[in-house]
Motif scaffolding. Structure first.
Motif, PDB file in Angstrom:
ATOM      1  N   LEU A  44       0.823  -1.209   0.000  1.00  0.00           N
ATOM      2  CA  LEU A  44       0.000   0.000   0.000  1.00  0.00           C
ATOM      3  C   LEU A  44       0.857   1.258   0.000  1.00  0.00           C
ATOM      4  O   LEU A  44       0.518   2.253  -0.645  1.00  0.00           O
ATOM      5  CB  LEU A  44      -0.929   0.001   1.218  1.00  0.00           C
ATOM      6  N   ARG A  51      -0.867  -0.963  -6.574  1.00  0.00           N
ATOM      7  CA  ARG A  51      -2.008  -0.387  -5.851  1.00  0.00           C
ATOM      8  C   ARG A  51      -3.015   0.224  -6.826  1.00  0.00           C
ATOM      9  O   ARG A  51      -4.221   0.031  -6.696  1.00  0.00           O
ATOM     10  CB  ARG A  51      -1.509   0.678  -4.870  1.00  0.00           C
ATOM     11  N   SER A  54      -4.796  -2.521  -8.743  1.00  0.00           N
ATOM     12  CA  SER A  54      -5.814  -3.142  -7.899  1.00  0.00           C
ATOM     13  C   SER A  54      -7.077  -2.296  -7.885  1.00  0.00           C
ATOM     14  O   SER A  54      -8.189  -2.825  -8.042  1.00  0.00           O
ATOM     15  CB  SER A  54      -5.277  -3.309  -6.472  1.00  0.00           C
ATOM     16  N   ARG A  55      -6.930  -0.997  -7.717  1.00  0.00           N
ATOM     17  CA  ARG A  55      -8.098  -0.116  -7.676  1.00  0.00           C
ATOM     18  C   ARG A  55      -8.866  -0.158  -9.008  1.00  0.00           C
ATOM     19  O   ARG A  55     -10.096  -0.233  -9.028  1.00  0.00           O
ATOM     20  CB  ARG A  55      -7.675   1.321  -7.363  1.00  0.00           C
ATOM     21  N   LEU A  68      -9.745   2.083   0.222  1.00  0.00           N
ATOM     22  CA  LEU A  68      -8.435   1.572   0.597  1.00  0.00           C
ATOM     23  C   LEU A  68      -8.544   0.201   1.265  1.00  0.00           C
ATOM     24  O   LEU A  68      -7.680  -0.656   1.072  1.00  0.00           O
ATOM     25  CB  LEU A  68      -7.742   2.559   1.544  1.00  0.00           C
ATOM     26  N   ILE A  71      -8.665  -2.458  -1.394  1.00  0.00           N
ATOM     27  CA  ILE A  71      -7.340  -2.718  -1.964  1.00  0.00           C
ATOM     28  C   ILE A  71      -6.494  -3.527  -0.984  1.00  0.00           C
ATOM     29  O   ILE A  71      -5.793  -4.465  -1.367  1.00  0.00           O
ATOM     30  CB  ILE A  71      -6.652  -1.385  -2.326  1.00  0.00           C
ATOM     31  N   ILE A  75      -4.798  -7.265  -1.652  1.00  0.00           N
ATOM     32  CA  ILE A  75      -3.389  -7.598  -1.464  1.00  0.00           C
ATOM     33  C   ILE A  75      -3.232  -8.671  -0.392  1.00  0.00           C
ATOM     34  O   ILE A  75      -2.420  -9.599  -0.520  1.00  0.00           O
ATOM     35  CB  ILE A  75      -2.593  -6.336  -1.098  1.00  0.00           C
TER      36      ILE A  75
END
Length: 323
Positions: A44, A51, A54-55, A68, A71, A75
């Motif tokens: 992160l 990151r 992923s978003r 957040l 995400i 992970i």
């Protein structure tokens, strides 16, 4: 985020992986899972491309703007499956609840001594396949894997079970050597497992619809299946949290046929059909998607080649089925 996935550096290193392995062996899975939180914090804070990827992915699969915590959960799920590989490859199945469905899709071929191709993806954990060795002693399983990708992790996993490491078909070889190794294995009645969702550098691909947009998938695995005339079965090892995995097999084809006059259309239809199955399982386990790069980025030079025979040669040479 548009940089190719092969260009991203390996997270951690030999020391970090060996430290986690030490904790896993000495302290057990419950204690080892505490090490996942620093890993999540590292990604992160430091790994911006992953990151952002992923978003972007979660926005597609969740049909909402991810936060957040989404995400972080994504992970964490990835890190949890990597940790579990230490146990699965070491033959320590006791901590896990692995539920298998669709096994008849494999057994009807294996009972006849017929080899096959097992197509997986970077969705969930492919290592859940190891449970098959317990349910079917004597099973021959070969995995196509780029040993040069994530070398520190690959080296660690090799030490857990050298016998499994010896069954790997190295995707870093030249194309003809890879095809010959796959053919030899399937002729001997083995399952050859490979991941078919990532396009390697310079590898021919076909763009199909996936999660609401066009995405490129490699064409070489499907051309290999057609050339070898072997059955194709799909596999999904979905992590459901805690000790639970769902290992799902689906019959796809008893033999892929791609006639030369209609190759582009047939190939596109096959890959679109596969993408629809992948999409179904992705939506059922959205945090299991472990392609931490811009999967929907389409390079101009990644169009379906006219010469499909050359595509097999170039595609297999470029094949990088890393985990």
């Amino acid at each position: 985020m548009s940089a190719h996935w092969k260009q991203r550096p390996e997270g951690g290193g030999r020391f970090a992986f060996r430290l986690i392995a030490f904790v896993a062996r000495r302290g057990g899975r419950v204690l080892a899972r505490l090490t996942l939180y620093p890993i999540v914090a590292y990604f992160l804070a430091v790994r911006g491309p992953e990151r952002r990827a992923s978003r972007a992915y979660l926005r597609r699969v969740l049909d909402r703007r991810p936060g957040l915590l989404d995400i972080a959960r994504h992970i964490h799920t990835f890190a949890a499956t990597i940790l579990d590989r230490l146990y699965l490859l070491g033959g320590r199945m006791q901590p896990f609840d692995i539920r298998v469905s669709g096994l008849e899709a494999l057994e009807r071929h294996l009972d006849r001594g017929q080899g096959l191709l097992l197509f997986g993806s970077h969705l969930g954990s492919f290592e859940a396949l190891r449970v098959l060795s317990r349910q079917r002693p004597g099973l021959k399983l070969r995995v196509l894997l780029d040993r040069g990708h994530n070398p520190a992790l690959t080296e660690l996993l090799d030490t857990l079970d050298p016998q499994i490491a010896s069954t790997v078909i190295d995707a870093g070889q030249d194309g003809p050597s890879i095809v010959l190794a796959i053919k030899q294995a399937t002729d001997e009645g083995a399952i050859v497992a490979l991941l078919v969702d990532r396009v390697g550098p310079g590898e021919p691909s076909v763009a199909v619809s996936f999660l609401g947009a066009s995405a490129a998938f490699p064409s070489a695995p499907w051309l290999i299946a057609a050339a070898l005339k072997v059955p194709v079965v799909l596999a999904f090892g979905l992590y459901r949290g805690g000790p639970r995995y769902d290992l799902i097999f689906e019959a796809f084809s008893d033999g892929v046929a791609i006639e030369r006059p209609n190759r582009p259309a047939i190939l596109a239809a096959l890959i679109q059909r596969y993408a629809e199955r992948l999409q179904l399982h992705t939506r059922s386990a959205p945090y299991n998607w472990f392609n931490f790069y811009d999967f929907w980025h389409a390079d101009d030079d990644q169009a379906l080649p006219v010469d499909a025979d050359a595509a097999v040669r170039r595609g297999v040479a470029a094949r990088r089925s890393g985990y």
